[in-house]
Design an enzyme around this catalytic site. Structure first.
Site, PDB file in Angstrom:
ATOM      1  N   TYR A 154       0.854  -1.194   0.000  1.00  0.00           N
ATOM      2  CA  TYR A 154       0.000   0.000   0.000  1.00  0.00           C
ATOM      3  C   TYR A 154       0.881   1.232   0.000  1.00  0.00           C
ATOM      4  O   TYR A 154       1.830   1.336   0.787  1.00  0.00           O
ATOM      5  CB  TYR A 154      -0.892   0.004   1.249  1.00  0.00           C
ATOM      6  CG  TYR A 154      -1.839   1.182   1.333  1.00  0.00           C
ATOM      7  CD1 TYR A 154      -2.831   1.377   0.370  1.00  0.00           C
ATOM      8  CD2 TYR A 154      -1.743   2.103   2.374  1.00  0.00           C
ATOM      9  CE1 TYR A 154      -3.707   2.460   0.455  1.00  0.00           C
ATOM     10  CE2 TYR A 154      -2.624   3.189   2.468  1.00  0.00           C
ATOM     11  CZ  TYR A 154      -3.606   3.356   1.510  1.00  0.00           C
ATOM     12  OH  TYR A 154      -4.467   4.417   1.595  1.00  0.00           O
ATOM     13  N   ASP A 156       9.062   2.885   0.190  1.00  0.00           N
ATOM     14  CA  ASP A 156       8.006   3.506   0.979  1.00  0.00           C
ATOM     15  C   ASP A 156       8.205   3.076   2.428  1.00  0.00           C
ATOM     16  O   ASP A 156       7.861   1.956   2.810  1.00  0.00           O
ATOM     17  CB  ASP A 156       6.642   3.069   0.441  1.00  0.00           C
ATOM     18  CG  ASP A 156       5.488   3.687   1.217  1.00  0.00           C
ATOM     19  OD1 ASP A 156       5.728   4.192   2.334  1.00  0.00           O
ATOM     20  OD2 ASP A 156       4.356   3.650   0.706  1.00  0.00           O
ATOM     21  N   LYS A 200       3.700   8.858   8.929  1.00  0.00           N
ATOM     22  CA  LYS A 200       3.375   8.299  10.248  1.00  0.00           C
ATOM     23  C   LYS A 200       4.316   8.785  11.366  1.00  0.00           C
ATOM     24  O   LYS A 200       4.114   9.879  11.852  1.00  0.00           O
ATOM     25  CB  LYS A 200       3.258   6.776  10.146  1.00  0.00           C
ATOM     26  CG  LYS A 200       2.100   6.429   9.177  1.00  0.00           C
ATOM     27  CD  LYS A 200       1.590   5.032   9.184  1.00  0.00           C
ATOM     28  CE  LYS A 200       0.300   4.964   8.357  1.00  0.00           C
ATOM     29  NZ  LYS A 200       0.335   4.146   7.171  1.00  0.00           N
TER      30      LYS A 200
HETATM   31  C1  LIG Z   1      -0.221   4.630   5.753  1.00  0.00           C
HETATM   32  C2  LIG Z   1       0.627   4.377   4.557  1.00  0.00           C
HETATM   33  C3  LIG Z   1       0.630   5.244   3.449  1.00  0.00           C
HETATM   34  C4  LIG Z   1      -0.347   6.368   3.319  1.00  0.00           C
HETATM   35  O1  LIG Z   1      -0.177   7.356   4.270  1.00  0.00           O
HETATM   36  P1  LIG Z   1      -1.416   8.347   4.589  1.00  0.00           P
HETATM   37  O2  LIG Z   1      -0.818   9.333   5.521  1.00  0.00           O
HETATM   38  O3  LIG Z   1      -2.483   7.481   5.180  1.00  0.00           O
HETATM   39  O4  LIG Z   1      -1.837   8.925   3.278  1.00  0.00           O
HETATM   40  C5  LIG Z   1       1.547   5.027   2.444  1.00  0.00           C
HETATM   41  N1  LIG Z   1       2.419   4.005   2.495  1.00  0.00           N
HETATM   42  C6  LIG Z   1       2.431   3.132   3.523  1.00  0.00           C
HETATM   43  C7  LIG Z   1       3.436   2.029   3.539  1.00  0.00           C
HETATM   44  C8  LIG Z   1       1.513   3.275   4.572  1.00  0.00           C
HETATM   45  O5  LIG Z   1       1.500   2.385   5.565  1.00  0.00           O
END
Ligand SMILES: *Cc1c(COP(=O)(O)O)cnc(C)c1O
Length: 424
Positions: free
Chosen positions: A142, A235, A263
């Site tokens: 994701y 990511d 995060k």
């Molecule tokens: C949570 C998440 C996102 C998206 O971040 P948001 O602040 O919710 O838009 C992107 N990449 C990873 C790996 C995530 O866990």
């Protein structure tokens, strides 16, 4: 009717599905959402006065727990000085330096407001830098709700059983190739067949549950990117500052061209970033012509919370994050075995998933083969016993610095009963 139920009824008239982000609705575990009133350390309190040991912790940002005094103090002081200026501040320079000091691939940083925005922007930069459009991503990874990245995107889509989203232009979806995580042959084949702007990966995937990379797989991705002229983009929105001070890239010794962060970097206030070498990042406006902007980017509340959180994360913090995750993992394995429930517990520093199935889970296909009904029953049983975990098989628990040994013990006692209930 409980206050939570009352609020949910009202919310259903005002917010789609009653929530502002899908997994919160708890549909996947067959119950209504819990409305929260406050949090303290590792504990969460709902509007009906129930309390929970919180292993979800706002889905990752709160590595120091709810309302950590140092974070509250920093945010309060920043708010008193003004919540936003739309002009540069000292704290933005400080947080960029803190990131560059920790993350091997980060020489220069651009702050944004969400992980989604960071991935969208990093992809634009990768496309501009390579003059290519196609992207290679992994099934079950994701990267936020970016149009071109929603295919097989794990997380909330997997939880809701949505393979991809309506509303995504065909051309956007078609510009993305999806291959299996840990599948070297599939990566090699895809890289031989097309030219990619980026090979995009969560180095420690945590949105199909936690599915760690096989030995050497990240180094293999680095080689594949180098031989094909694609950028390697990690990511680290979840893994960043969590699995090690410098994230998964530091821990695994594989440096990407671009890093996406979020995060933990905002300590619970909206903040995210993308970063890379000076050469690449100087292509971003106004240094270069790759346009990207944000009214609230690098705002004082987010930078204050982020900096205060990063300062709590020195070497000893990672020993603690490892110890808590390992104690939890071994206790959960024992409790499941005692109840005769087949599980596979994946765990690393600050992350853990209980997969309900017998085999090792090394891919999205393995994760999807798990018994989500058993997971749902386990979650419901734990909530009844005052333990709140992410209400989906395809998410991870977030052990934090705020979880004490007593929180772990309480959780394991409840888990013993919950596994017994699942076995029935
Ligand atoms: C949570 C998440 C996102 C998206 O971040 P948001 O602040 O919710 O838009 C992107 N990449 C990873 C790996 C995530 O866990």
């Amino acid at each position: 009717m409980t206050r939570s139920q009352e609020l949910y009824e009202q919310a259903l008239e005002l917010l789609p599905g009653g929530v502002n982000s899908p997994v919160r609705a708890m549909k996947a575990i067959g119950r209504d959402p819990i409305f929260v009133s406050r949090g303290e350390g590792a504990e969460l309190f709902d509007v009906d006065g129930n309390s929970y040991v919180d292993w979800m912790l706002s889905w990752g940002p709160l590595i120091a727990g709810h309302a950590h005094p140092a974070v509250v103090e920093a945010v309060t002081a920043a708010a008193a000085r003004g919540t936003g200026f739309g002009a540069p501040t000292e704290a933005e320079v400080e947080i960029a330096a803190a990131i560059a000091d920790r993350v091997p691939g980060a020489e220069m940083v651009r702050m944004v407001n969400s992980g989604t925005e960071a991935s969208m922007s990093a992809i634009r930069l990768a496309r501009a830098a390579t003059g290519r459009e196609r992207l290679l991503k992994f099934a079950g990874a994701y990267h936020g709700h970016v149009d071109g990245l929603l295919a097989d995107a794990g997380s909330g889509l997997a939880t809701a059983g949505i393979p991809a989203s309506p509303g995504v232009p065909v051309a956007q979806a078609a510009a993305t190739t999806v291959v299996g995580w840990n599948d070297r042959e599939a990566v090699e084949r895809a890289v031989n067949e097309a030219e990619y702007a980026a090979i995009l990966a969560e180095p420690y995937p945590a949105n199909m549950g936690l599915v760690l990379p096989a030995e050497g797989f990240l180094a293999f991705l680095r080689e594949q990117a180098d031989r094909s002229g694609a950028l390697l983009v990690f990511d680290e929105v979840i893994s960043g500052f969590r699995v090690a001070r410098g994230g998964a890239q530091e821990r695994e010794g594989v440096t990407p061209d671009l890093t996406i962060m979020g995060k933990v970097i905002g300590g619970g206030v909206p903040a995210a970033a993308y970063a890379g070498s000076k050469e690449l990042m100087n292509m971003v406006a106004p240094a270069g012509d790759v346009y990207q902007a944000g009214t609230l980017s690098g705002n004082p509340l987010a930078t204050a919370a982020g900096l205060a959180t990063l300062r709590l994360l020195e070497a000893a913090a990672y020993d603690r994050l490892t110890a808590v995750a390992e104690a939890l993992a071994s206790g959960l394995r024992d409790a499941a075995a005692q109840a005769g429930v087949p599980v596979e517990v994946a765990c690393t520093t600050g992350l853990l998933t209980v997969f309900f199935g017998d085999g090792p889970v090394t891919s999205y296909a393995d994760a999807k083969a798990c018994n989500t009904d058993a997971h749902a029953a386990f979650c419901r049983a734990l909530l009844e016993r005052g333990v709140y975990l992410p209400p989906s098989q395809f998410e991870t628990w977030f052990p934090s610095l705020a979880h004490s040994d007593a929180h772990v013990e309480l959780t394991l006692a409840a888990a013993g009963e919950a596994f017994a209930e699942v076995a029935r």
